[in-house]
Design a protein around this motif. Sequence first.
Motif, mmCIF file in Angstrom:
data_model
loop_
_atom_site.group_PDB
_atom_site.id
_atom_site.type_symbol
_atom_site.label_atom_id
_atom_site.label_comp_id
_atom_site.label_asym_id
_atom_site.label_seq_id
_atom_site.Cartn_x
_atom_site.Cartn_y
_atom_site.Cartn_z
ATOM 1 N N SER A 1 0.835 -1.201 0.000
ATOM 2 C CA SER A 1 0.000 0.000 0.000
ATOM 3 C C SER A 1 0.868 1.249 0.000
ATOM 4 O O SER A 1 1.744 1.405 0.853
ATOM 5 C CB SER A 1 -0.893 0.030 1.232
ATOM 6 O OG SER A 1 -1.519 1.301 1.334
ATOM 7 N N PRO A 2 0.610 2.160 -0.923
ATOM 8 C CA PRO A 2 1.371 3.411 -0.915
ATOM 9 C C PRO A 2 1.126 4.235 0.341
ATOM 10 O O PRO A 2 1.941 5.106 0.684
ATOM 11 C CB PRO A 2 0.886 4.142 -2.173
ATOM 12 C CG PRO A 2 -0.392 3.493 -2.553
ATOM 13 C CD PRO A 2 -0.330 2.101 -2.043
ATOM 14 N N LEU A 3 0.039 3.953 1.054
ATOM 15 C CA LEU A 3 -0.264 4.708 2.280
ATOM 16 C C LEU A 3 0.677 4.362 3.418
ATOM 17 O O LEU A 3 0.779 5.118 4.387
ATOM 18 C CB LEU A 3 -1.713 4.437 2.693
ATOM 19 C CG LEU A 3 -2.791 4.838 1.691
ATOM 20 C CD1 LEU A 3 -4.165 4.459 2.219
ATOM 21 C CD2 LEU A 3 -2.711 6.332 1.387
ATOM 22 N N SER A 4 1.359 3.245 3.311
ATOM 23 C CA SER A 4 2.240 2.774 4.392
ATOM 24 C C SER A 4 3.711 3.059 4.129
ATOM 25 O O SER A 4 4.558 2.597 4.888
ATOM 26 C CB SER A 4 2.039 1.272 4.600
ATOM 27 O OG SER A 4 0.696 0.995 4.946
ATOM 28 N N ILE A 5 4.022 3.782 3.090
ATOM 29 C CA ILE A 5 5.417 4.077 2.741
ATOM 30 C C ILE A 5 5.924 5.247 3.567
ATOM 31 O O ILE A 5 5.232 6.253 3.732
ATOM 32 C CB ILE A 5 5.539 4.381 1.240
ATOM 33 C CG1 ILE A 5 5.105 3.165 0.412
ATOM 34 C CG2 ILE A 5 6.952 4.810 0.894
ATOM 35 C CD1 ILE A 5 5.916 1.915 0.684
ATOM 36 N N ASP A 6 7.146 5.117 4.067
ATOM 37 C CA ASP A 6 7.746 6.166 4.890
ATOM 38 C C ASP A 6 8.495 7.206 4.061
ATOM 39 O O ASP A 6 8.495 8.395 4.405
ATOM 40 C CB ASP A 6 8.689 5.533 5.911
ATOM 41 C CG ASP A 6 7.937 4.673 6.909
ATOM 42 O OD1 ASP A 6 8.042 3.431 6.832
ATOM 43 O OD2 ASP A 6 7.232 5.248 7.753
ATOM 44 N N TYR A 7 9.166 6.741 3.009
ATOM 45 C CA TYR A 7 9.944 7.652 2.174
ATOM 46 C C TYR A 7 9.700 7.341 0.697
ATOM 47 O O TYR A 7 9.614 6.168 0.313
ATOM 48 C CB TYR A 7 11.443 7.532 2.479
ATOM 49 C CG TYR A 7 11.806 7.795 3.921
ATOM 50 C CD1 TYR A 7 12.122 6.749 4.776
ATOM 51 C CD2 TYR A 7 11.835 9.099 4.416
ATOM 52 C CE1 TYR A 7 12.449 6.986 6.092
ATOM 53 C CE2 TYR A 7 12.162 9.343 5.744
ATOM 54 C CZ TYR A 7 12.466 8.285 6.583
ATOM 55 O OH TYR A 7 12.785 8.520 7.881
ATOM 56 N N TRP A 8 9.646 8.419 -0.084
ATOM 57 C CA TRP A 8 9.461 8.310 -1.531
ATOM 58 C C TRP A 8 10.570 9.052 -2.277
ATOM 59 O O TRP A 8 11.054 10.083 -1.805
ATOM 60 C CB TRP A 8 8.150 8.959 -1.964
ATOM 61 C CG TRP A 8 6.899 8.269 -1.573
ATOM 62 C CD1 TRP A 8 6.039 8.622 -0.573
ATOM 63 C CD2 TRP A 8 6.315 7.115 -2.188
ATOM 64 N NE1 TRP A 8 4.973 7.763 -0.527
ATOM 65 C CE2 TRP A 8 5.121 6.827 -1.507
ATOM 66 C CE3 TRP A 8 6.703 6.283 -3.241
ATOM 67 C CZ2 TRP A 8 4.293 5.744 -1.854
ATOM 68 C CZ3 TRP A 8 5.897 5.223 -3.578
ATOM 69 C CH2 TRP A 8 4.699 4.963 -2.890
ATOM 70 N N GLY A 9 10.929 8.522 -3.450
ATOM 71 C CA GLY A 9 11.726 9.300 -4.383
ATOM 72 C C GLY A 9 10.799 10.172 -5.213
ATOM 73 O O GLY A 9 9.565 10.106 -5.070
ATOM 74 N N LYS A 10 11.385 10.971 -6.096
ATOM 75 C CA LYS A 10 10.582 11.879 -6.915
ATOM 76 C C LYS A 10 10.085 11.231 -8.201
ATOM 77 O O LYS A 10 9.240 11.802 -8.889
ATOM 78 C CB LYS A 10 11.380 13.145 -7.221
ATOM 79 C CG LYS A 10 11.633 13.992 -5.982
ATOM 80 C CD LYS A 10 12.341 15.298 -6.322
ATOM 81 C CE LYS A 10 12.520 16.152 -5.070
ATOM 82 N NZ LYS A 10 13.176 17.439 -5.373
ATOM 83 N N GLY A 11 10.641 10.085 -8.531
ATOM 84 C CA GLY A 11 10.156 9.340 -9.680
ATOM 85 C C GLY A 11 11.008 9.492 -10.921
ATOM 86 O O GLY A 11 11.704 10.499 -11.101
ATOM 87 N N THR A 12 10.929 8.481 -11.771
ATOM 88 C CA THR A 12 11.597 8.513 -13.068
ATOM 89 C C THR A 12 10.639 7.929 -14.098
ATOM 90 O O THR A 12 9.970 6.925 -13.838
ATOM 91 C CB THR A 12 12.922 7.724 -13.031
ATOM 92 O OG1 THR A 12 13.597 7.855 -14.284
ATOM 93 C CG2 THR A 12 12.714 6.230 -12.742
ATOM 94 N N LEU A 13 10.548 8.593 -15.252
ATOM 95 C CA LEU A 13 9.562 8.214 -16.267
ATOM 96 C C LEU A 13 10.087 7.097 -17.151
ATOM 97 O O LEU A 13 11.189 7.181 -17.695
ATOM 98 C CB LEU A 13 9.209 9.430 -17.121
ATOM 99 C CG LEU A 13 8.233 9.192 -18.280
ATOM 100 C CD1 LEU A 13 6.872 8.744 -17.750
ATOM 101 C CD2 LEU A 13 8.092 10.460 -19.117
#
Length: 121
Positions: free
Chosen positions: A104-116
């Motif tokens: 679940s994305p709701l349980s993630i503590d840290y995220w990167g900004k993403g790559t396409l």
Amino acid sequence: VQLVESGGGLVQPGGSLRLSCTASGRTLHNYVMGWFRQAPGKEREFVAAISWSGAARSYAGSVKGRFTISRDNAENTVLLQMNSLKPEDTAVYYCSAARGATTSPLSIDYWGKGTLVTVSS
């Protein structure tokens, strides 16, 4: 903690890409590292995850057998090898870190900004 992704780009159907995520700021000891993706107009979805030791790995059904997740704790890096890419794999791919196993994305503590990643002929 900062997570920085790299390796995205344009690839033809059937091709391969390798995404990399490097963590800085602290050691993510015992964190589960993973990848999510978000296509235009769709919700963010789980792709793959790997435990701290690397012994436990999980994949979304849509990528199982085509994608492989791995990590190098000495380098604070997690990789996603993507083979046999399909147009439906087109999305922004996000690196994630969580204190427990989760899809679940709701349980993630840290995220990167993403790559396409774009899969198109």
